[in-house]
Design an enzyme around this catalytic site. Sequence first.
Site, short mmCIF file in Angstrom:
data_model
loop_
_atom_site.label_atom_id
_atom_site.label_comp_id
_atom_site.label_asym_id
_atom_site.label_seq_id
_atom_site.Cartn_x
_atom_site.Cartn_y
_atom_site.Cartn_z
N ARG A 1 0.81 -1.22 0.00
CA ARG A 1 0.00 0.00 0.00
C ARG A 1 0.85 1.28 0.00
O ARG A 1 0.34 2.37 -0.19
CB ARG A 1 -0.95 -0.01 1.21
N GLY B 1 -7.06 -4.32 13.28
CA GLY B 1 -7.76 -5.47 13.84
C GLY B 1 -8.55 -5.00 15.06
O GLY B 1 -8.04 -4.25 15.88
N ASN C 1 0.78 2.05 6.90
CA ASN C 1 0.61 1.17 5.75
C ASN C 1 0.59 1.94 4.44
O ASN C 1 0.75 1.36 3.37
CB ASN C 1 -0.69 0.37 5.88
N LYS D 1 31.54 27.73 -0.10
CA LYS D 1 31.72 26.28 -0.27
C LYS D 1 33.12 25.85 0.18
O LYS D 1 34.10 26.47 -0.22
CB LYS D 1 31.52 25.91 -1.75
N ASN E 1 38.05 42.01 5.14
CA ASN E 1 36.82 42.57 4.61
C ASN E 1 36.74 42.24 3.12
O ASN E 1 37.65 42.57 2.36
CB ASN E 1 36.78 44.08 4.82
C1 UD1 Z 1 -1.58 -5.69 11.50
C2 UD1 Z 1 -2.48 -6.58 12.36
C3 UD1 Z 1 -3.66 -5.76 12.85
C4 UD1 Z 1 -3.18 -4.55 13.63
C5 UD1 Z 1 -2.18 -3.73 12.81
C6 UD1 Z 1 -1.51 -2.67 13.67
C7 UD1 Z 1 -2.27 -8.85 11.45
C8 UD1 Z 1 -2.92 -9.92 10.67
N1 UD1 Z 1 -2.94 -7.72 11.58
O1 UD1 Z 1 -2.30 -5.29 10.36
O2 UD1 Z 1 -4.47 -6.56 13.70
O3 UD1 Z 1 -4.27 -3.76 14.01
O4 UD1 Z 1 -1.13 -4.57 12.26
O5 UD1 Z 1 -0.73 -1.80 12.89
O6 UD1 Z 1 -1.19 -9.06 11.97
N2 UD1 Z 1 4.87 -8.78 8.04
C9 UD1 Z 1 5.85 -9.73 7.84
N3 UD1 Z 1 5.60 -10.74 6.97
C10 UD1 Z 1 4.42 -10.85 6.29
C11 UD1 Z 1 3.44 -9.87 6.50
C12 UD1 Z 1 3.68 -8.86 7.40
O7 UD1 Z 1 6.93 -9.66 8.44
O8 UD1 Z 1 4.29 -11.80 5.52
C13 UD1 Z 1 5.16 -7.68 8.97
C14 UD1 Z 1 5.13 -6.32 8.28
O9 UD1 Z 1 6.43 -5.96 7.80
C15 UD1 Z 1 4.63 -5.39 9.37
C16 UD1 Z 1 3.81 -6.31 10.27
O10 UD1 Z 1 4.15 -7.64 9.93
O11 UD1 Z 1 5.67 -4.83 10.11
C17 UD1 Z 1 2.30 -6.11 10.12
O12 UD1 Z 1 1.94 -6.31 8.75
P1 UD1 Z 1 0.96 -5.30 8.00
O13 UD1 Z 1 0.79 -5.79 6.62
O14 UD1 Z 1 1.41 -3.91 8.20
O15 UD1 Z 1 -0.39 -5.58 8.80
P2 UD1 Z 1 -1.61 -4.60 9.07
O16 UD1 Z 1 -2.59 -4.75 7.95
O17 UD1 Z 1 -1.13 -3.27 9.39
MG MG Z 2 0.76 -2.33 9.33
#
Ligand code: UD1
Ligand code: MG
Length: 462
Positions: free
Chosen positions: A23, A155, A243, A366, A392
Amino acid sequence: MNSNHKGAKSLGALILAAGEGTRMESSIPKVLHHVGGRPMLFYTLRLANALKPNAIGIVVGHEAEAVKAAVNAMAKDCGINRPIQFIHQKKQTGSGNAVMESVPFLKKFKTAAVMCGDSPLLTYESLYALVQSHDDQKGQVTLLTAKLANPKGYGRIVRSPLGEVQRIVEESVGSSKELSITEINSGAYCFEVESLLTGLKEIGAKGPKKEHFLTDILELMRAKGGKVNAYVSQIPEEVLGVNSRVQLSTAERIMNRRLLERLMLSGVTVLDPASTHVDADVEVGQDSVIYPSTILRGKTKIGKLCQVGPFCYLEDAVIGNECEVRISQIINARLLEKTLVGPFSNIRPESVIGPRAKIGNFTEVKASRIGFGTKVNHLSYIGDAEIKEDVNIGAGTITCNYDGKAKHKTTIEAKAFIGSNVNLIAPVKIGRGAKVAAGSTVTEDVPDEALAIARARQVIKQ
Ligand code: UD1
Ligand code: MG
């Protein structure tokens, strides 16, 4: 929380940073996008380290090499002096899968603090309180939650009529009733590792991308008799998860406000916080005043009793006490005390100016050293020069430092007087106390105390 986390090998900190960040619409990995002049991940790393865990693990995947390199480069600045464990998530199939890949790391600890690398505003106070509350309540997992006026995208925390946390419903799958819940999951958790490992095995793949949601583990833990607790944040803005670029700008605004408040509380006057921007590492001394529309970036350090702005851009600049900078730009350069710059000056890298020097209107400097009390007041270009004290420089004087192939040095000794509109063809040296007549083009060295006139004689024809 006791400081050694209930004995040896007890607390592991795990940061999830493997996601693609679709995103963001970016070729840069999400966690490396900047907030307050530092990658978002910087703040999570610093926070994880502040918990004094026995080890820090980071899950990397998308652009793993770039993320690893950035982590290694900033670890020291985060206060981390030991190796960080990188965990490779082969396919980015959700936060649940990211934690599954971390099992070899996690199983060494009794407790795991898990956090997301896209939440740069989380505070130490809340994270510490989360771990402490987990220790106190003896549950299997404790979540950091917050109550938000606009919970969209997060969530949602579903609680029983008695107030117990039952499960987390993600935005994409929630019913309209569930989505009207305003308590949300911050993405920071404290787990009892044993129950986490059991629960992980049972998380199923969901949706078209066959993703494993870490948040599904709550129900699985509860089904096995586990206890789920929540610690509700007192500072709801801290849970912002970035995000998209829109959320990135919100994070930036909140971070900036926090950084400015820190400066103001330490004795700095900020006339217009809304138009003033500072990076996380910026320092400003007591009784300095920052005027509107000023940007202080990188490792800029401003001394005491300075006046900076309006309309200034300083990046990695070091400003001594009692300096004044107006409507000017200074990048990677130093002003020594009581030096005045501006309006409309451009001080470029590797310049050291002052003390008590004056760089005036429409002047560019510079890679030059400009000494005590020297004045370059109007419309000059000073490049690759060494100008000693009490010199000066007249209006419109230019150091001609570039011959099309190489740069050459200009040296001007103390107390010299350079008239207006002089061209100094480098390499060239002007002696101590020497004078150069206005309008001269100087191609040869001028001895100490001598007068050089290098211009055509006026002819009057009638
Ligand atoms: C997630 C939570 C959501 C919470 C929100 C808070 C889940 C399913 N949902 O949603 O409940 O309210 O964060 O900001 O966890 N990541 C990985 N590997 C992956 C996918 C994600 O390491 O395959 C990491 C991302 O880099 C990130 C974190 O997990 O740092 C959360 O992933 P993101 O896609 O941002 O989840 P949200 O939709 O924000
Ligand atoms: Mg997130």
